[in-house]
Write an enzyme that holds these catalytic residues in place. Structure first.
Site, PDB file in Angstrom:
ATOM      1  N   HIS A  39       1.074  -1.805   0.472  1.00 27.77           N
ATOM      2  CA  HIS A  39      -0.171   0.240  -0.126  1.00 27.77           C
ATOM      3  C   HIS A  39       0.819   1.147   0.055  1.00 27.77           C
ATOM      4  CE1 HIS A  39      -4.139  -1.176   1.478  1.00 27.77           C
ATOM      5  NE2 HIS A  39      -3.468  -1.762   0.510  1.00 27.77           N
ATOM      6  N   GLU A 108      -6.286  -0.985  -6.149  1.00 26.76           N
ATOM      7  CA  GLU A 108      -7.589   0.275  -5.394  1.00 26.76           C
ATOM      8  C   GLU A 108      -6.936   1.717  -5.552  1.00 26.76           C
ATOM      9  OE1 GLU A 108      -5.727  -1.913  -2.672  1.00 26.76           O
ATOM     10  OE2 GLU A 108      -6.732  -3.967  -2.779  1.00 26.76           O
TER      11      GLU A 108
END
Length: 322
Positions: A39, A108
């Site tokens: 991330h 994402e």
């Protein structure tokens, strides 16, 4: 195939030095493999971390000796060009002496929007991922590659340090459409719900010999109330499902989307507290669905050391007896 159980190095809730320490402790506790999220941003501000996964995994590969390592998952289409992912994964496979699996997904918005290129539709994201896997596969041959595709260009590129055994690729899938797109491109399946029909569809396309790698959040703590409150504080974003999770762009968006999640909702959604049998029951659902590997996510940085020291070994004994 004997079931295997993993530990999640969750970059959103721990700093890089702590993650490497947990990698060592999880290996000592007996976990078969370790997966790392990848991330740029945590899901919620209360998690408070997001170090570079690949740098951390390089350190973890050096600090461990037997446990397998894996990205769960890397998006090789926007924040990283697929040629760079090919180079990083080849290097990590060499550093780990063949213990690495490259887990890939379509990404994402939370992590990929940071480069300022917008966020494509899910159909485009999957087409980009298909093309990226083709590029990675070609570069892992060690040959000189030039590529002109619909989404990517590669100009006279070669990976000079290529592991002889290659790099296995696992891909996150969610249904028949993604299985059709990636079943022939990936070695293994990744999914986060214990859906038996997903496994059946994958095996019809891919055969029965591949790994099916799932992931399940838990909030172990000697005190159930503490476990529930911690999970609510740091993991309530999970309840939106991936249709929502893939498209929200910021932690503030996840704060808003999860503001009405109750403590009771969290207690129903994941095992919370000291009951190891309850955790084993949740893992059993994945095994009954046909998963070969299940990685556990222990919620909360402050809970990792005690979980690994007190609960991991007896929990693994229960899981291996299933």
């Amino acid at each position: 195939m004997t079931a295997r159980f993993g530990y999640t190095l969750m970059t959103e809730q721990s700093g890089p030095r702590e993650l490497v320490r947990y990698a060592v402790e999880a290996e000592a506790a007996g976990f078969d493999f370790e997966v790392s999220s990848d991330h740029f941003t945590p899901w919620l501000t209360s998690q408070g971390h997001s170090p570079h996964a690949w740098t951390m995994l390089g350190a973890a590969a050096n600090a461990t000796s037997t446990v397998e390592l894996m990205t769960y998952v890397t998006c090789p289409t926007m924040r990283y060009h697929p040629a760079i992912v090919a180079q990083m994964s080849a290097t990590l496979q060499l550093l780990s002496d063949g213990r690495f699996t490259l887990g890939l997904g379509s990404g994402e918005n939370l992590n990929e929007h940071v480069i300022g290129e917008g966020w494509p539709s899910v159909q485009v994201r999957q087409l980009m991922l298909q093309e990226a896997i083709h590029i990675i596969r070609q570069l892992h041959t060690g040959e000189l590659i030039t590529w002109e595709g619909d989404y990517f260009r590669v100009d006279s590129a070669r990976i000079w340090d290529v592991p002889e055994q290659g790099v296995p690729i696992a891909v996150a899938v969610s249904g028949d459409s993604s299985i059709d797109k990636f079943g022939d491109l990936a070695d293994h399946l990744i999914a986060v719900q214990p859906a038996g029909d997903l496994i059946t569809g994958w095996e019809q396309t891919h055969g029965a010999g591949s790994r099916k790698i799932g992931q399940m959040p838990i909030s172990w703590d000697p005190d159930e109330k503490t476990a529930i409150e911690r999970a609510h504080d740091q993991f309530r974003w999970f309840g939106g499902g991936w249709t929502v999770n893939a498209d929200l762009p910021t932690p503030a968006g996840f704060e808003g989307a999860s503001q009405f999640v109750r403590l009771d909702d969290i207690a129903e959604a994941m095992p919370c507290g000291p009951d190891l049998d309850k955790i084993a029951e949740g893992v059993q659902e994945y095994l009954e669905a046909g998963f070969t590997d299940v990685a556990l996510v222990q919620v909360g940085d402050e809970a990792q050391a005690r979980f690994l020291d007190e609960a991991a070994r007896p929990l693994l004994e229960r899981l291996r007896s299933l």
